[in-house]
Design a protein around this motif. Sequence first.
Motif, PDB file in Angstrom:
ATOM      1  N   THR A 165       0.821  -1.212   0.000  1.00 33.37           N
ATOM      2  CA  THR A 165       0.000   0.000   0.000  1.00 33.37           C
ATOM      3  C   THR A 165       0.856   1.264   0.000  1.00 33.37           C
ATOM      4  OG1 THR A 165      -0.183   0.054   2.427  1.00 33.37           O
ATOM      5  CG2 THR A 165      -1.905  -1.142   1.213  1.00 33.37           C
ATOM      6  N   GLU A 166       2.100   1.151   0.457  1.00 32.89           N
ATOM      7  CA  GLU A 166       2.981   2.322   0.472  1.00 32.89           C
ATOM      8  C   GLU A 166       3.259   2.811  -0.943  1.00 32.89           C
ATOM      9  OE1 GLU A 166       5.580   1.795   4.523  1.00 32.89           O
ATOM     10  OE2 GLU A 166       6.245   0.674   2.771  1.00 32.89           O
ATOM     11  N   ASN A 167       3.395   1.859  -1.895  1.00 32.51           N
ATOM     12  CA  ASN A 167       3.650   2.225  -3.288  1.00 32.51           C
ATOM     13  C   ASN A 167       2.362   2.547  -4.050  1.00 32.51           C
ATOM     14  OD1 ASN A 167       6.424   1.721  -2.948  1.00 32.51           O
ATOM     15  ND2 ASN A 167       6.164  -0.443  -3.445  1.00 32.51           N
ATOM     16  N   LEU A 168       1.240   2.008  -3.575  1.00 32.51           N
ATOM     17  CA  LEU A 168      -0.027   2.147  -4.293  1.00 32.51           C
ATOM     18  C   LEU A 168      -0.945   3.208  -3.701  1.00 32.51           C
ATOM     19  CD1 LEU A 168      -0.810  -1.661  -4.713  1.00 32.51           C
ATOM     20  CD2 LEU A 168       0.097  -0.118  -6.469  1.00 32.51           C
ATOM     21  N   GLU A 169      -0.507   3.867  -2.631  1.00 36.10           N
ATOM     22  CA  GLU A 169      -1.387   4.747  -1.857  1.00 36.10           C
ATOM     23  C   GLU A 169      -2.057   5.818  -2.716  1.00 36.10           C
ATOM     24  OE1 GLU A 169      -1.392   6.866   2.535  1.00 36.10           O
ATOM     25  OE2 GLU A 169       0.505   6.281   1.605  1.00 36.10           O
ATOM     26  N   LYS A 170      -1.358   6.330  -3.721  1.00 35.74           N
ATOM     27  CA  LYS A 170      -1.933   7.385  -4.556  1.00 35.74           C
ATOM     28  C   LYS A 170      -3.084   6.879  -5.411  1.00 35.74           C
ATOM     29  CE  LYS A 170       2.261  10.230  -4.824  1.00 35.74           C
ATOM     30  NZ  LYS A 170       3.293  10.809  -5.719  1.00 35.74           N
ATOM     31  N   LEU A 171      -3.136   5.551  -5.628  1.00 34.46           N
ATOM     32  CA  LEU A 171      -4.198   4.971  -6.445  1.00 34.46           C
ATOM     33  C   LEU A 171      -5.365   4.479  -5.598  1.00 34.46           C
ATOM     34  CD1 LEU A 171      -1.982   2.831  -8.876  1.00 34.46           C
ATOM     35  CD2 LEU A 171      -2.997   5.070  -9.324  1.00 34.46           C
ATOM     36  N   LEU A 172      -5.164   4.395  -4.292  1.00 34.28           N
ATOM     37  CA  LEU A 172      -6.191   3.893  -3.385  1.00 34.28           C
ATOM     38  C   LEU A 172      -6.914   5.070  -2.738  1.00 34.28           C
ATOM     39  CD1 LEU A 172      -4.045   1.045  -1.774  1.00 34.28           C
ATOM     40  CD2 LEU A 172      -5.651   0.853  -3.692  1.00 34.28           C
ATOM     41  N   SER A 174      -8.711   5.125   0.415  1.00 36.83           N
ATOM     42  CA  SER A 174      -9.108   5.020   1.812  1.00 36.83           C
ATOM     43  C   SER A 174      -7.862   4.788   2.660  1.00 36.83           C
ATOM     44  CB  SER A 174     -10.114   3.882   1.993  1.00 36.83           C
ATOM     45  OG  SER A 174     -10.645   3.887   3.313  1.00 36.83           O
ATOM     46  N   THR A 175      -8.073   4.616   3.940  1.00 41.39           N
ATOM     47  CA  THR A 175      -6.962   4.402   4.872  1.00 41.39           C
ATOM     48  C   THR A 175      -6.115   3.213   4.441  1.00 41.39           C
ATOM     49  OG1 THR A 175      -8.324   5.235   6.682  1.00 41.39           O
ATOM     50  CG2 THR A 175      -6.366   3.953   7.286  1.00 41.39           C
ATOM     51  N   CYS A 176      -4.796   3.380   4.491  1.00 39.85           N
ATOM     52  CA  CYS A 176      -3.857   2.308   4.162  1.00 39.85           C
ATOM     53  C   CYS A 176      -3.014   1.994   5.393  1.00 39.85           C
ATOM     54  CB  CYS A 176      -2.942   2.715   3.010  1.00 39.85           C
ATOM     55  SG  CYS A 176      -3.789   2.957   1.436  1.00 39.85           S
ATOM     56  N   VAL A 177      -2.883   0.711   5.701  1.00 39.46           N
ATOM     57  CA  VAL A 177      -2.080   0.257   6.842  1.00 39.46           C
ATOM     58  C   VAL A 177      -1.015  -0.693   6.307  1.00 39.46           C
ATOM     59  CG1 VAL A 177      -2.110  -0.893   9.074  1.00 39.46           C
ATOM     60  CG2 VAL A 177      -4.092   0.443   8.348  1.00 39.46           C
ATOM     61  N   ALA A 178       0.252  -0.324   6.455  1.00 32.67           N
ATOM     62  CA  ALA A 178       1.349  -1.082   5.848  1.00 32.67           C
ATOM     63  C   ALA A 178       1.824  -2.226   6.749  1.00 32.67           C
ATOM     64  CB  ALA A 178       2.499  -0.149   5.512  1.00 32.67           C
ATOM     65  N   ASN A 179       0.901  -3.050   7.199  1.00 41.76           N
ATOM     66  CA  ASN A 179       1.270  -4.190   8.045  1.00 41.76           C
ATOM     67  C   ASN A 179       2.004  -5.261   7.250  1.00 41.76           C
ATOM     68  OD1 ASN A 179      -0.016  -2.993  10.161  1.00 41.76           O
ATOM     69  ND2 ASN A 179      -1.723  -4.402  10.277  1.00 41.76           N
ATOM     70  N   VAL A 180       2.912  -5.951   7.927  1.00 39.73           N
ATOM     71  CA  VAL A 180       3.550  -7.129   7.331  1.00 39.73           C
ATOM     72  C   VAL A 180       2.816  -8.377   7.831  1.00 39.73           C
ATOM     73  CG1 VAL A 180       5.807  -6.027   7.161  1.00 39.73           C
ATOM     74  CG2 VAL A 180       5.230  -7.334   9.213  1.00 39.73           C
ATOM     75  N   PRO A 181       2.805  -9.457   7.037  1.00 38.56           N
ATOM     76  CA  PRO A 181       2.166 -10.691   7.498  1.00 38.56           C
ATOM     77  C   PRO A 181       2.874 -11.248   8.727  1.00 38.56           C
ATOM     78  CG  PRO A 181       2.644 -10.764   5.137  1.00 38.56           C
ATOM     79  CD  PRO A 181       3.372  -9.584   5.686  1.00 38.56           C
ATOM     80  N   LEU A 182       2.110 -11.867   9.621  1.00 39.17           N
ATOM     81  CA  LEU A 182       2.654 -12.536  10.795  1.00 39.17           C
ATOM     82  C   LEU A 182       2.163 -13.983  10.776  1.00 39.17           C
ATOM     83  CD1 LEU A 182       2.034  -9.778  13.497  1.00 39.17           C
ATOM     84  CD2 LEU A 182       4.196 -10.298  12.313  1.00 39.17           C
ATOM     85  N   ALA A 183       3.103 -14.910  10.704  1.00 36.79           N
ATOM     86  CA  ALA A 183       2.735 -16.320  10.542  1.00 36.79           C
ATOM     87  C   ALA A 183       1.811 -16.812  11.650  1.00 36.79           C
ATOM     88  CB  ALA A 183       4.005 -17.176  10.477  1.00 36.79           C
ATOM     89  N   LYS A 184       1.984 -16.293  12.857  1.00 32.60           N
ATOM     90  CA  LYS A 184       1.168 -16.761  13.981  1.00 32.60           C
ATOM     91  C   LYS A 184      -0.316 -16.494  13.765  1.00 32.60           C
ATOM     92  CE  LYS A 184       1.966 -12.464  16.586  1.00 32.60           C
ATOM     93  NZ  LYS A 184       2.646 -11.887  17.776  1.00 32.60           N
ATOM     94  N   ASN A 185      -0.641 -15.493  12.920  1.00 35.23           N
ATOM     95  CA  ASN A 185      -2.047 -15.177  12.656  1.00 35.23           C
ATOM     96  C   ASN A 185      -2.751 -16.248  11.835  1.00 35.23           C
ATOM     97  OD1 ASN A 185      -2.027 -12.719  14.019  1.00 35.23           O
ATOM     98  ND2 ASN A 185      -1.392 -11.568  12.211  1.00 35.23           N
ATOM     99  N   MET A 186      -1.989 -17.151  11.222  1.00 31.51           N
ATOM    100  CA  MET A 186      -2.607 -18.173  10.381  1.00 31.51           C
ATOM    101  C   MET A 186      -3.228 -19.301  11.180  1.00 31.51           C
ATOM    102  SD  MET A 186      -0.179 -18.568   7.013  1.00 31.51           S
ATOM    103  CE  MET A 186       1.301 -19.132   7.884  1.00 31.51           C
ATOM    104  N   LYS A 187      -2.804 -19.477  12.422  1.00 33.83           N
ATOM    105  CA  LYS A 187      -3.262 -20.626  13.186  1.00 33.83           C
ATOM    106  C   LYS A 187      -4.773 -20.667  13.341  1.00 33.83           C
ATOM    107  CE  LYS A 187      -3.764 -23.373  16.991  1.00 33.83           C
ATOM    108  NZ  LYS A 187      -4.854 -23.447  17.985  1.00 33.83           N
ATOM    109  N   PRO A 188      -5.459 -19.567  13.688  1.00 32.72           N
ATOM    110  CA  PRO A 188      -6.920 -19.620  13.807  1.00 32.72           C
ATOM    111  C   PRO A 188      -7.625 -19.760  12.458  1.00 32.72           C
ATOM    112  CG  PRO A 188      -5.998 -17.710  14.967  1.00 32.72           C
ATOM    113  CD  PRO A 188      -4.933 -18.248  14.098  1.00 32.72           C
ATOM    114  N   LEU A 189      -6.883 -19.625  11.360  1.00 33.87           N
ATOM    115  CA  LEU A 189      -7.495 -19.624  10.031  1.00 33.87           C
ATOM    116  C   LEU A 189      -7.497 -20.984   9.349  1.00 33.87           C
ATOM    117  CD1 LEU A 189      -5.909 -16.313   8.648  1.00 33.87           C
ATOM    118  CD2 LEU A 189      -7.990 -16.578  10.000  1.00 33.87           C
ATOM    119  N   ILE A 190      -6.821 -21.966   9.937  1.00 37.00           N
ATOM    120  CA  ILE A 190      -6.729 -23.268   9.273  1.00 37.00           C
ATOM    121  C   ILE A 190      -8.089 -23.957   9.288  1.00 37.00           C
ATOM    122  CG2 ILE A 190      -4.274 -23.512   9.782  1.00 37.00           C
ATOM    123  CD1 ILE A 190      -4.953 -25.436  12.018  1.00 37.00           C
ATOM    124  N   GLU A 191      -8.348 -24.722   8.231  1.00 41.03           N
ATOM    125  CA  GLU A 191      -9.642 -25.388   8.109  1.00 41.03           C
ATOM    126  C   GLU A 191      -9.488 -26.885   7.868  1.00 41.03           C
ATOM    127  OE1 GLU A 191     -11.867 -23.281   5.153  1.00 41.03           O
ATOM    128  OE2 GLU A 191     -11.971 -21.435   6.351  1.00 41.03           O
TER     129      GLU A 191
END
Length: 220
Positions: A165-172, A174-191
């Motif tokens: 989003t840092e590079n694309l902000e001018k084309l977007l 709304s609010t942009c948040v430049a978060n990086v992925p965190l592997a630990k967030n995937m655990k609740p998402l497994i199916e």
Amino acid sequence: MNYLLIDTSNQPLSVALMQDDKVLSELNSNEKVNHSVQLMPAIEQVIAESKVLKENMDVIVVAQGPGSYTGLRIGVTVAKTLAYALNAELYGVSSLKALAATIKEDTRLIVPVFDARREAVYTGVYQYEENQLVQVEQDQYLPIEELLDLLHKTGQSYVFVGTDTENLEKLLDSTCVANVPLAKNMKPLIETAENIHQFTPNYIKISEAERNWLNQQNKS
């Protein structure tokens, strides 16, 4: 249960080792270094720090895509190899959903984006419902103009998330948040556990003919 979680879908690298819902060790990096050089040392480091023996690994979770072709191939190949060698279950998680999960309990639509170049992105639309992150629009390749049209039609507020989003902000628009992925967030998402031998990255790749058609539509 012991979970090894890996995300190499884009430039950021994230590896975590969890015991049930507790993070024992994690490593997150946004350095511009090839994941083929970084990944195995990162895995060895989090395993050593967690003091969990490799043979006691129960589950391997990996970001399945979309994202960088090279990054996805490296992450998925390592995850499959480890799952097979350690007799562990293998789970894939959408890279975009994993990125969306870095935004916590927001009432807005959450729109993770990866730059696909030519003013287009890999994206999906997510939202929290009863404390669960659910998919509103499927992961797909879209020109940014079409993505904005889709979002405007929802009549809801939204937030874009991701380092691109840092590079694309001018084309977007709304609010942009430049978060990086965190592997630990995937655990609740497994199916559903994957078949190790049949599991492949989800590139969401469109053909050159399709891309040319999209470009023509944008000009008309």
